[in-house]
Write an enzyme that holds these catalytic residues in place. Structure first.
Site, short mmCIF file in Angstrom:
data_model
loop_
_atom_site.label_atom_id
_atom_site.label_comp_id
_atom_site.label_asym_id
_atom_site.label_seq_id
_atom_site.Cartn_x
_atom_site.Cartn_y
_atom_site.Cartn_z
CB ALA A 9 -0.92 -0.01 1.21
CB CYS A 10 3.54 2.01 -2.32
SG CYS A 10 4.04 0.29 -2.10
CB THR A 11 2.74 7.23 -1.04
OG1 THR A 11 1.79 6.84 -0.04
CG2 THR A 11 2.37 8.59 -1.60
CG ASN A 30 7.21 6.12 1.39
OD1 ASN A 30 8.30 6.52 1.03
ND2 ASN A 30 6.47 6.78 2.27
CD GLU A 103 1.15 3.80 -5.24
OE1 GLU A 103 0.29 3.86 -4.32
OE2 GLU A 103 2.36 4.06 -5.06
#
Length: 476
Positions: A9-11, A30, A103
């Protein structure tokens, strides 16, 4: 794992070369998955494979493909164990291409009814491994990965970031075989947070858009477009629900708030644009601030002064589940060995530091090869993670010491990076790789030794913060 489960669950962040202060292209992300799941950092050498080395098979889901004969050198951050797959995630190759994957996002059920995910298709776990070493430009990266997905299918919905010195591309997959990609305009940036984000597709602009050849026919055949006057990939293929308002869109809002503070928007808006022009030229430090953000300066900061409801209203960008955070920078007018910088923050970005490594190095420092599920002092990941854990235990008492350490380390590392870059441009090519290896060791040691000293300080101070503490009379 089921094929509908998100691995992470990235940004993500992307910026074109005219949007940055020094003309660099930048992609960053991230990697968020588990709070205690170490990453390593390695360099895979240039390699000419034999015939029996060319079949790749995933330990995760059995995805299989044939690899090209020549594998280019590349930096990457694999998991500590290959039991569940490689998850190499990010890197810069010898040809001057940077890639970050993935992502995670979702495809809506309507689309999945006609093009379901493929159980043994290509997923996040293998994308960097089977793509990055074999591509020579960002555009080629999109095309190469698209061919793999069209032929093999994918078991997830994902966004993938590519960059070279000239172009930055964001690619999105949907369903089992659909995909589009948009070039980030040179003077713009994008922030992405677990949603399909690409909006209007211009099918007559090959300089800025790529797409599956029959995607329009697929959409038309199955009556998937709610607004046939346009072709909005997000609206056609994506999911738009209430969870976005506290989990996803606030992170996009925060990144845009940092780079465009003059624009007033709601953190729960479903209409935040994918592409923006910043109100100033973007520095590496700005990207670090975005990826390290937990809504500082707003009521939504979990360790701020808002109400309890406000402090826990939105999912922050930086959180304990971050395994590593990276910024892949490609500077202009320099050979990729020197101009490619792999900035790497192990653990929680807000409490770690981004250590810069030259893409031209042939090996990484020893501590970046260590780290397993249980803490060990010989691991770079665990050095930074331990400082985070100790700070969190007594946040208000320890955060100043952590921030002071970050500031001193950042200045020292950047001074040393500039020294090595200057030296690298003045020496013979045969001397370059040893110098860049030395740079990686020396610069990372600045950070690691400072964090080891910080940890010792925090442990010592913690002894007076026990809930069993009682002020005693030293005269008794």
């Amino acid at each position: 794992m089921t094929i509908t489960q998100k691995y992470s669950a990235c940004t993500s962040f992307l910026a074109g070369k005219l949007a940055t202060a020094d003309g660099s292209t930048m992609i960053a992300r991230n990697e968020d998955a588990k709070s205690a799941w170490p990453k390593h950092f390695v360099v895979h050498p240039h390699h000419v494979s034999t015939a029996d080395e060319r079949t790749f098979k995933s330990n995760d889901n059995g995805f299989t493909t044939e690899l090209p004969e020549v594998r280019g050198k590349y930096t990457t951050t694999p998991e500590w164990t290959a039991e569940f797959g490689l998850f190499e995630e990010d890197g810069i190759n010898e040809y001057g291409v940077a890639m970050s994957a993935t992502e995670s996002a979702y495809t809506n059920e309507r689309v999945l009814g006609f093009d379901p995910l493929v159980k043994d298709g290509l997923g996040e776990e293998a994308m960097v491994t089977v793509t990055l070493p074999y591509v020579h430009s960002a555009r080629e990266g999109v095309q190469y990965l698209a061919k793999l997905i069209e032929e093999n299918g994918t078991n997830e919905t994902n966004g993938i970031l590519f960059a070279d010195a000239d172009e930055v591309w964001y690619m999105e997959t949907a369903g089992g075989h659909q995909w589009v990609a948009q070039r980030i305009p040179d003077d713009c940036y994008a922030v992405v947070a677990n949603q399909l984000s690409i909006q209007e597709i211009d099918f007559d602009d090959p300089d800025h858009f790529m797409f599956k050849a029959d995607i329009r026919e697929f959409v038309a055949q199955h009556h998937l477009n709610p607004n046939p006057a346009s072709f909005n990939f997000r609206e056609i293929f994506g999911v738009n629900d209430l969870s976005d308002e506290y989990y996803n869109t606030p992170r996009v809002w925060e990144g845009q708030r940092i780079l465009n503070p003059e624009i007033k928007q709601s953190p729960t808006s479903h209409d935040l644009p994918f592409i923006r022009r910043a109100s100033r030229l973007i520095q590496v430090e700005d990207v670090q601030q975005i990826l390290s953000s937990h809504y500082e300066g707003t009521p939504y900061n979990p360790v701020g002064t808002g109400t309890e409801t406000e402090k826990h209203q939105f999912r922050p960008i930086s959180l304990p589940a971050t395994q590593e955070s990276h910024i892949l920078q490609i500077k202009p007018d320099l050979p990729i060995e020197i101009g490619g910088i792999h900035w790497l923050a192990m653990g929680v970005a807000a409490q770690s530091v981004y250590v810069p490594f030259f893409a031209g190095m042939s090996s990484t420092p020893e501590m970046y090869h260590h780290g397993e599920k249980i803490y060990s002092a010989d691991s770079a990941y665990w050095v930074f993670k331990l400082a985070s854990v100790l700070t969190d235990a007594h946040y208000q008492e320890f955060i100043k010491a952590l921030n002071d350490t970050q500031s001193k380390v950042n200045v020292a590392m950047k001074n040393k990076l500039h020294e090595y870059e200057t030296q690298a441009t003045q020496i013979d090519r045969q001397e370059l790789t040893p110098l860049l290896n030395q740079a990686g060791t020396e610069i990372s040691n600045i950070a690691i030794k400072a964090y080891q000293a910080l940890t010792a300080e925090l442990i010592t101070k913690s002894t007076d913060l026990s809930p069993l503490y009682f002020a005693h009379n030293p005269e008794l």
